[in-house]
Design a protein around this motif. Structure first.
Motif, PDB file in Angstrom:
ATOM      1  N   UNK A 120      -7.402   1.707 -38.537  1.00  9.24           N
ATOM      2  CA  UNK A 120      -8.129   0.440 -38.473  1.00  9.24           C
ATOM      3  C   UNK A 120      -9.608   0.706 -38.214  1.00  9.24           C
ATOM      4  N   UNK A 121      -9.879   1.569 -37.245  1.00  6.34           N
ATOM      5  CA  UNK A 121     -11.260   1.944 -36.937  1.00  6.34           C
ATOM      6  C   UNK A 121     -11.621   3.186 -37.732  1.00  6.34           C
ATOM      7  N   UNK A 122     -12.900   3.337 -38.088  1.00  9.16           N
ATOM      8  CA  UNK A 122     -13.309   4.463 -38.938  1.00  9.16           C
ATOM      9  C   UNK A 122     -13.341   5.799 -38.198  1.00  9.16           C
ATOM     10  N   UNK A 123     -13.346   6.871 -38.992  1.00  7.08           N
ATOM     11  CA  UNK A 123     -13.473   8.224 -38.454  1.00  7.08           C
ATOM     12  C   UNK A 123     -14.908   8.439 -37.978  1.00  7.08           C
ATOM     13  N   UNK A 124     -15.074   9.406 -37.093  1.00  3.40           N
ATOM     14  CA  UNK A 124     -16.383   9.751 -36.539  1.00  3.40           C
ATOM     15  C   UNK A 124     -16.720  11.185 -36.929  1.00  3.40           C
ATOM     16  N   UNK A 125     -17.990  11.530 -36.893  1.00  4.97           N
ATOM     17  CA  UNK A 125     -18.431  12.852 -37.310  1.00  4.97           C
ATOM     18  C   UNK A 125     -19.365  13.459 -36.268  1.00  4.97           C
ATOM     19  N   UNK A 126     -19.114  14.710 -35.901  1.00  8.00           N
ATOM     20  CA  UNK A 126     -19.999  15.371 -34.944  1.00  8.00           C
ATOM     21  C   UNK A 126     -21.378  15.613 -35.553  1.00  8.00           C
ATOM     22  N   UNK A 127     -21.453  15.887 -36.854  1.00  8.07           N
ATOM     23  CA  UNK A 127     -22.754  16.102 -37.499  1.00  8.07           C
ATOM     24  C   UNK A 127     -23.597  14.827 -37.460  1.00  8.07           C
TER      25      UNK A 127
ATOM     26  N   UNK B 179     -16.878  20.445 -27.282  1.00 13.15           N
ATOM     27  CA  UNK B 179     -17.411  19.505 -26.302  1.00 13.15           C
ATOM     28  C   UNK B 179     -17.761  18.173 -26.959  1.00 13.15           C
ATOM     29  N   UNK B 180     -18.387  18.227 -28.138  1.00 10.29           N
ATOM     30  CA  UNK B 180     -18.758  17.001 -28.841  1.00 10.29           C
ATOM     31  C   UNK B 180     -17.521  16.210 -29.250  1.00 10.29           C
ATOM     32  N   UNK B 181     -16.501  16.907 -29.733  1.00 14.76           N
ATOM     33  CA  UNK B 181     -15.250  16.238 -30.113  1.00 14.76           C
ATOM     34  C   UNK B 181     -14.619  15.584 -28.889  1.00 14.76           C
ATOM     35  N   UNK B 182     -14.628  16.282 -27.761  1.00 12.89           N
ATOM     36  CA  UNK B 182     -14.066  15.716 -26.528  1.00 12.89           C
ATOM     37  C   UNK B 182     -14.813  14.440 -26.131  1.00 12.89           C
ATOM     38  N   UNK B 183     -16.140  14.476 -26.158  1.00 10.55           N
ATOM     39  CA  UNK B 183     -16.934  13.296 -25.780  1.00 10.55           C
ATOM     40  C   UNK B 183     -16.709  12.147 -26.755  1.00 10.55           C
ATOM     41  N   UNK B 184     -16.614  12.456 -28.058  1.00 10.58           N
ATOM     42  CA  UNK B 184     -16.368  11.409 -29.051  1.00 10.58           C
ATOM     43  C   UNK B 184     -14.980  10.801 -28.881  1.00 10.58           C
ATOM     44  N   UNK B 185     -13.972  11.634 -28.645  1.00  5.35           N
ATOM     45  CA  UNK B 185     -12.608  11.115 -28.469  1.00  5.35           C
ATOM     46  C   UNK B 185     -12.502  10.253 -27.217  1.00  5.35           C
TER      47      UNK B 185
END
Length: 145
Positions: free
Chosen positions: A23-30, A48-54
Motif C-alpha cells: 500500500x505504501x511505497x518503497x524507500x531508497x537509501x540513495x 544503519x540507514x536501512x535500520x533508520x528507514x525501517x
C-alpha cells in the motif's frame, strides 16, 4: 560534493531499497542520502540507514493505521510525496540523535544543541507531512448543515 565539501558516497553502491507493504511505497537509501543531506560518516553505512528507514517507516505506518487515505486504491502521486517526506524526515531526525552519541566531549555542548535543534526541525517536518497526507484522505469531508 556535499554541503561540507566532502566527496559524496557513490549512491549506486550504497543504494538499498526498503520495501513498502504494497500500500505504501518503497524507500531508497540513495534517495535519502541525496535529498536529506545525510552526513558522509553515515552515507556509506547502508545497514544503519536501512535500520533508520525501517524504524521511521514502522512508526509512520502505525500512526497512519487508523487513517483511511484511499478507498482501497494505491496512493496518488501527491500522497506518495507526503508519505515519503514523513518517513524520510523522521529517519533524518533519528539519525541526528544517533550523531549526538558519537561527538567528542570538548565540542559536544555546541554540537548537541545544534543537533537537537535539527532533530526538532526534522520531527516537525515529519509531523507536517503526515498532516498533509491525512488531509488528502478521500474519506474526509465537511458537511454543511
Amino acid at each position: 560534493m556535499n554541503l561540507s565539501s566532502m566527496p559524496q558516497a557513490d549512491l549506486q553502491s550504497v543504494n538499498v531499497t526498503v520495501e513498502g507493504n504494497g500500500y505504501y511505497p518503497a524507500l531508497s537509501t540513495a534517495y535519502f542520502i541525496e535529498h536529506y543531506a545525510v552526513a558522509q560518516e553515515y552515507a556509506s553505512k547502508s545497514d544503519l540507514l536501512v535500520e533508520k528507514l525501517k524504524r521511521a517507516q514502522g512508526e509512520i505506518n502505525q500512526e497512519l493505521a487508523s487513517a483511511v487515505l484511499t478507498n482501497g486504491e494505491s496512493l496518488n502521486a501527491q500522497q506518495v510525496i507526503f508519505y515519503n517526506d514523513a518517513v524520510y524526515s523522521k529517519a533524518k531526525a533519528n539519525l541526528l540523535v544517533s550523531k549526538l552519541g558519537s561527538t567528542h566531549r570538548d565540542s559536544a555542548t555546541a554540537q548537541s544543541q545544534a543537533a537537537i535543534d535539527n532533530h526538532e526541525h526534522w520531527l516537525r517536518e515529519s509531523i507536517n507531512a503526515m498532516r498533509l497526507l491525512q488531509s488528502l484522505s478521500s474519506n474526509l469531508s465537511v458537511e454543511l448543515l
